[in-house]
Design a protein around this motif. Structure first.
Motif, PDB file in Angstrom:
ATOM      1  N   SER A 135       0.781  -1.075   0.001  1.00  9.27           N
ATOM      2  CA  SER A 135       0.023   0.034   0.026  1.00  9.27           C
ATOM      3  C   SER A 135       0.942   1.095   0.060  1.00  9.27           C
ATOM      4  O   SER A 135       0.507   2.315  -0.784  1.00  9.27           O
ATOM      5  CB  SER A 135      -0.888  -0.040   1.265  1.00  9.27           C
ATOM      6  OG  SER A 135      -1.539  -1.378   1.398  1.00  9.27           O
ATOM      7  N   LEU A 136       1.889   1.238   0.739  1.00 10.67           N
ATOM      8  CA  LEU A 136       2.894   2.394   0.981  1.00 10.67           C
ATOM      9  C   LEU A 136       3.768   2.392  -0.465  1.00 10.67           C
ATOM     10  O   LEU A 136       3.811   3.833  -0.926  1.00 10.67           O
ATOM     11  CB  LEU A 136       3.653   2.329   2.214  1.00 10.67           C
ATOM     12  CG  LEU A 136       2.996   2.174   3.639  1.00 10.67           C
ATOM     13  CD1 LEU A 136       4.001   2.020   4.667  1.00 10.67           C
ATOM     14  CD2 LEU A 136       2.330   3.709   3.724  1.00 10.67           C
ATOM     15  N   ALA A 137       4.079   1.268  -1.105  1.00 10.04           N
ATOM     16  CA  ALA A 137       4.886   1.486  -2.170  1.00 10.04           C
ATOM     17  C   ALA A 137       3.803   2.073  -3.307  1.00 10.04           C
ATOM     18  O   ALA A 137       4.361   3.080  -4.229  1.00 10.04           O
ATOM     19  CB  ALA A 137       5.440   0.135  -2.584  1.00 10.04           C
ATOM     20  N   ASN A 138       2.766   1.788  -3.279  1.00 13.62           N
ATOM     21  CA  ASN A 138       1.685   2.146  -4.355  1.00 13.62           C
ATOM     22  C   ASN A 138       1.374   3.666  -4.192  1.00 13.62           C
ATOM     23  O   ASN A 138       1.477   4.356  -5.060  1.00 13.62           O
ATOM     24  CB  ASN A 138       0.112   1.561  -4.183  1.00 13.62           C
ATOM     25  CG  ASN A 138       0.272   0.237  -4.879  1.00 13.62           C
ATOM     26  OD1 ASN A 138       1.207  -0.442  -5.455  1.00 13.62           O
ATOM     27  ND2 ASN A 138      -0.686  -0.718  -4.545  1.00 13.62           N
ATOM     28  N   VAL A 139       1.613   4.222  -2.977  1.00 10.29           N
ATOM     29  CA  VAL A 139       1.501   5.644  -2.696  1.00 10.29           C
ATOM     30  C   VAL A 139       2.455   6.466  -3.347  1.00 10.29           C
ATOM     31  O   VAL A 139       2.345   7.446  -4.030  1.00 10.29           O
ATOM     32  CB  VAL A 139       1.188   6.094  -1.149  1.00 10.29           C
ATOM     33  CG1 VAL A 139       1.293   7.367  -0.943  1.00 10.29           C
ATOM     34  CG2 VAL A 139      -0.259   5.406  -0.668  1.00 10.29           C
ATOM     35  N   ILE A 140       3.663   5.774  -2.985  1.00  9.48           N
ATOM     36  CA  ILE A 140       5.167   6.403  -3.285  1.00  9.48           C
ATOM     37  C   ILE A 140       4.967   6.338  -5.061  1.00  9.48           C
ATOM     38  O   ILE A 140       5.138   7.539  -5.560  1.00  9.48           O
ATOM     39  CB  ILE A 140       6.094   5.922  -2.788  1.00  9.48           C
ATOM     40  CG1 ILE A 140       6.132   5.972  -1.220  1.00  9.48           C
ATOM     41  CG2 ILE A 140       7.490   6.173  -3.555  1.00  9.48           C
ATOM     42  CD1 ILE A 140       7.172   5.042  -0.548  1.00  9.48           C
ATOM     43  N   GLN A 141       4.762   5.361  -5.540  1.00 10.87           N
ATOM     44  CA  GLN A 141       4.819   5.202  -7.086  1.00 10.87           C
ATOM     45  C   GLN A 141       3.693   6.014  -7.690  1.00 10.87           C
ATOM     46  O   GLN A 141       3.977   6.455  -8.743  1.00 10.87           O
ATOM     47  CB  GLN A 141       4.827   3.858  -7.447  1.00 10.87           C
ATOM     48  CG  GLN A 141       6.273   2.936  -6.851  1.00 10.87           C
ATOM     49  CD  GLN A 141       6.064   1.454  -7.130  1.00 10.87           C
ATOM     50  OE1 GLN A 141       5.466   0.614  -7.076  1.00 10.87           O
ATOM     51  NE2 GLN A 141       7.335   1.181  -8.108  1.00 10.87           N
ATOM     52  N   HIS A 142       2.421   5.797  -7.327  1.00  9.59           N
ATOM     53  CA  HIS A 142       1.457   6.084  -8.050  1.00  9.59           C
ATOM     54  C   HIS A 142       1.016   7.603  -7.606  1.00  9.59           C
ATOM     55  O   HIS A 142       0.837   8.439  -8.527  1.00  9.59           O
ATOM     56  CB  HIS A 142       0.384   5.139  -8.153  1.00  9.59           C
ATOM     57  CG  HIS A 142       0.931   3.774  -8.738  1.00  9.59           C
ATOM     58  ND1 HIS A 142       1.248   3.610  -9.985  1.00  9.59           N
ATOM     59  CD2 HIS A 142       0.858   2.608  -8.103  1.00  9.59           C
ATOM     60  CE1 HIS A 142       1.634   2.305 -10.113  1.00  9.59           C
ATOM     61  NE2 HIS A 142       1.516   1.589  -9.078  1.00  9.59           N
ATOM     62  N   SER A 143       0.639   7.706  -6.330  1.00  5.86           N
ATOM     63  CA  SER A 143       0.222   8.931  -6.002  1.00  5.86           C
ATOM     64  C   SER A 143       0.976  10.060  -6.187  1.00  5.86           C
ATOM     65  O   SER A 143       0.812  11.427  -6.362  1.00  5.86           O
ATOM     66  CB  SER A 143      -0.488   8.821  -4.706  1.00  5.86           C
ATOM     67  OG  SER A 143      -1.561   7.894  -4.495  1.00  5.86           O
ATOM     68  N   TYR A 144       2.225   9.681  -5.660  1.00  3.94           N
ATOM     69  CA  TYR A 144       3.253  10.802  -5.396  1.00  3.94           C
ATOM     70  C   TYR A 144       4.412  10.819  -6.784  1.00  3.94           C
ATOM     71  O   TYR A 144       5.240  11.341  -6.898  1.00  3.94           O
ATOM     72  CB  TYR A 144       4.057  10.733  -4.243  1.00  3.94           C
ATOM     73  CG  TYR A 144       3.464  11.282  -3.248  1.00  3.94           C
ATOM     74  CD1 TYR A 144       2.290  12.207  -3.197  1.00  3.94           C
ATOM     75  CD2 TYR A 144       3.160  10.498  -1.941  1.00  3.94           C
ATOM     76  CE1 TYR A 144       1.478  12.815  -2.285  1.00  3.94           C
ATOM     77  CE2 TYR A 144       2.582  10.964  -0.815  1.00  3.94           C
ATOM     78  CZ  TYR A 144       1.799  12.134  -1.158  1.00  3.94           C
ATOM     79  OH  TYR A 144       0.863  12.560  -0.006  1.00  3.94           O
ATOM     80  N   GLN A 145       4.281   9.585  -7.472  1.00  2.38           N
ATOM     81  CA  GLN A 145       4.981   9.224  -8.916  1.00  2.38           C
ATOM     82  C   GLN A 145       6.586   9.338  -8.376  1.00  2.38           C
ATOM     83  O   GLN A 145       7.215  10.176  -9.150  1.00  2.38           O
ATOM     84  CB  GLN A 145       4.609  10.538  -9.748  1.00  2.38           C
ATOM     85  CG  GLN A 145       3.069  10.151 -10.313  1.00  2.38           C
ATOM     86  CD  GLN A 145       2.718  11.276 -11.118  1.00  2.38           C
ATOM     87  OE1 GLN A 145       3.283  12.357 -11.306  1.00  2.38           O
ATOM     88  NE2 GLN A 145       1.977  10.818 -12.258  1.00  2.38           N
ATOM     89  N   GLY A 146       6.793   8.717  -7.200  1.00  3.69           N
ATOM     90  CA  GLY A 146       7.995   8.635  -6.952  1.00  3.69           C
ATOM     91  C   GLY A 146       8.726   9.865  -6.128  1.00  3.69           C
ATOM     92  O   GLY A 146       9.833   9.613  -5.636  1.00  3.69           O
ATOM     93  N   ALA A 147       8.044  10.846  -5.963  1.00  5.44           N
ATOM     94  CA  ALA A 147       8.642  11.784  -4.992  1.00  5.44           C
ATOM     95  C   ALA A 147       8.950  11.338  -3.651  1.00  5.44           C
ATOM     96  O   ALA A 147       7.824  10.617  -3.169  1.00  5.44           O
ATOM     97  CB  ALA A 147       7.437  13.179  -5.268  1.00  5.44           C
ATOM     98  N   CYS A 148       9.922  11.656  -2.903  1.00  8.56           N
ATOM     99  CA  CYS A 148      10.198  11.311  -1.908  1.00  8.56           C
ATOM    100  C   CYS A 148       9.980  12.096  -0.721  1.00  8.56           C
ATOM    101  O   CYS A 148      10.035  11.743   0.702  1.00  8.56           O
ATOM    102  CB  CYS A 148      11.661  11.044  -1.722  1.00  8.56           C
ATOM    103  SG  CYS A 148      12.226   9.719  -2.864  1.00  8.56           S
ATOM    104  N   ASP A 149       9.360  13.339  -0.851  1.00  4.43           N
ATOM    105  CA  ASP A 149       9.239  14.242   0.231  1.00  4.43           C
ATOM    106  C   ASP A 149       7.784  14.716   0.513  1.00  4.43           C
ATOM    107  O   ASP A 149       7.394  15.780   1.176  1.00  4.43           O
ATOM    108  CB  ASP A 149      10.070  15.591  -0.146  1.00  4.43           C
ATOM    109  CG  ASP A 149       9.704  16.483  -1.301  1.00  4.43           C
ATOM    110  OD1 ASP A 149       8.654  15.553  -2.305  1.00  4.43           O
ATOM    111  OD2 ASP A 149       9.920  17.319  -1.776  1.00  4.43           O
TER     112      ASP A 149
END
Lengths: 243, 112
Positions: free
Chosen positions: A142-156
């Motif tokens: 779930s967290l990986a999906n948020v990072i990859q899709h919702s935030y498109q890889g943005a780390c901040d």
């Protein structure tokens, strides 16, 4: 029982010993790591997720982290089925629910800490070993999906995680709510892809929906998406683990 | 050597890559790159020993699928060895246990 303990950049393979320095979690400092859960009586400054919050790496903090771990363990023991009276006493409220809240950044390196904390909680709740691994996997996906899709890889970017343990007679429910502040999508469009198409990517949603008893994607008020995942500990599972 | 790649054992008849740790979104890029590097050496068999892997998510599994395709395209074989219960569970959920060739031991993998 093997558990992992995280506090002030320190992690233990086993919460009775074997402390080792892992890394600084100073990145959490730019967010408000802990907030009181609205409408809940429980103190959200203790428990496994709180151990992720930034603290200096000192011996004193190791001890305080150990105490927090014990507090959480003791609480869950006291919340075991059949101790309804104690539930009310401990939580001083009508709803015997333990609720924890954490905000992390959308960094892949932070996901493991949350995953390990969820694993600890799941163990304490009485899930069996396979279920514990699966729940940690679902939360990680779930967290990986948020990072990859919702935030498109943005780390901040911020990710809010609410974790609730709800004891009901002979069973218990683990509810994990993950909210992001990224782009909103139609929840109906969030589907796992057919497994017959063997290719990289697109497996996360399938894994989450397969593992968890309930999975609800929603548009969150104020922007972003909210995912609520529920997993129930069955009396059978508890009995097997106790024997 | 990354945290995930514990050891690379190159032999005449194939390469054994022994893994350790947790293969997640954070470690998958390094994991994938290390396997791509081994693929480029064109071993007849790429044997991936997984008994010490504690966790793998869809990003790690995706890397394995992508590497499998590279290996197959080169006319070679990729075999997974001894995935533990957690890894096996993920392969089962994604039905990739029916896709990959899985051996119990490294010796068995070489004999396949």
């Amino acid at each position: 029982m093997i558990g992992r303990l995280i506090a002030g950049g320190l992690r233990s393979r086993n919460w009775l010993g074997d402390w080792r320095t892992k890394r600084s979690l100073s990145g959490f400092r730019q967010f408000l790591p802990w907030r009181k859960s609205p409408g809940r009586d429980s103190d959200t400054t203790t428990g496994p997720l709180s151990r992720i919050a930034p603290r200096p790496s000192t011996d004193g903090d190791i001890e305080s982290a150990r105490k927090r771990r014990n507090d959480w363990t003791d609480l869950l023991k006291r919340l075991a089925p059949g101790s309804i009276g104690q539930k009310v006493n401990i939580l001083s409220g009508k709803n015997p629910t333990r609720s924890e809240f954490l905000r992390i950044r959308s960094q892949p390196s932070e996901v493991a800490d949350v995953r390990h904390a969820v694993r600890d909680i799941s163990i304490e709740m009485g899930f069996n070993e396979e279920e514990v691994s699966q729940i940690a996997l679902a939360v990680g996906e779930s967290l990986a999906n948020v990072i990859q899709h919702s935030y498109q890889g943005a780390c901040d970017k911020p990710i809010d995680i609410r974790l609730e343990v709800d004891h009901q007679d002979s069973s218990a429910i683990l509810r994990v709510v993950i909210r992001d502040f990224g782009k909103q999508v139609d929840p109906a469009c969030i589907q796992g892809r057919p497994l017959e198409e063997v290719r990289p990517g697109g497996l996360g949603v399938h894994i989450i929906r397969t593992i968890m008893d309930e999975t609800i994607y929603e548009r969150a008020d104020g922007g972003g998406m909210r995912l609520t995942m529920v997993k129930k500990v069955t009396p059978v599972t508890r009995k097997m683990n106790e024997s | 050597m990354s945290v995930i790649i514990k050891e690379v054992d190159r032999r005449d008849y194939g390469t054994i890559v022994r893994l350790t740790g947790e293969i997640d979104l954070h470690h998958s890029p390094d994991f994938h790159q290390a396997l791509v590097t081994e693929c480029a050496r064109n071993p007849a068999k790429l044997i991936i020993e997984m008994s010490d892997v504690q966790y793998i998510d869809s990003s790690g599994v995706g890397s394995l699928v992508e590497i499998y395709r590279r290996v197959k395209k080169g006319g070679n074989r990729m075999i997974l060895v001894a995935p533990g219960p957690r890894v096996a569970g993920v392969l089962e959920i994604t039905k990739l246990d029916q896709f990959f060739t899985i051996a119990s031991t490294e010796d068995e993998a070489f004999q396949l």
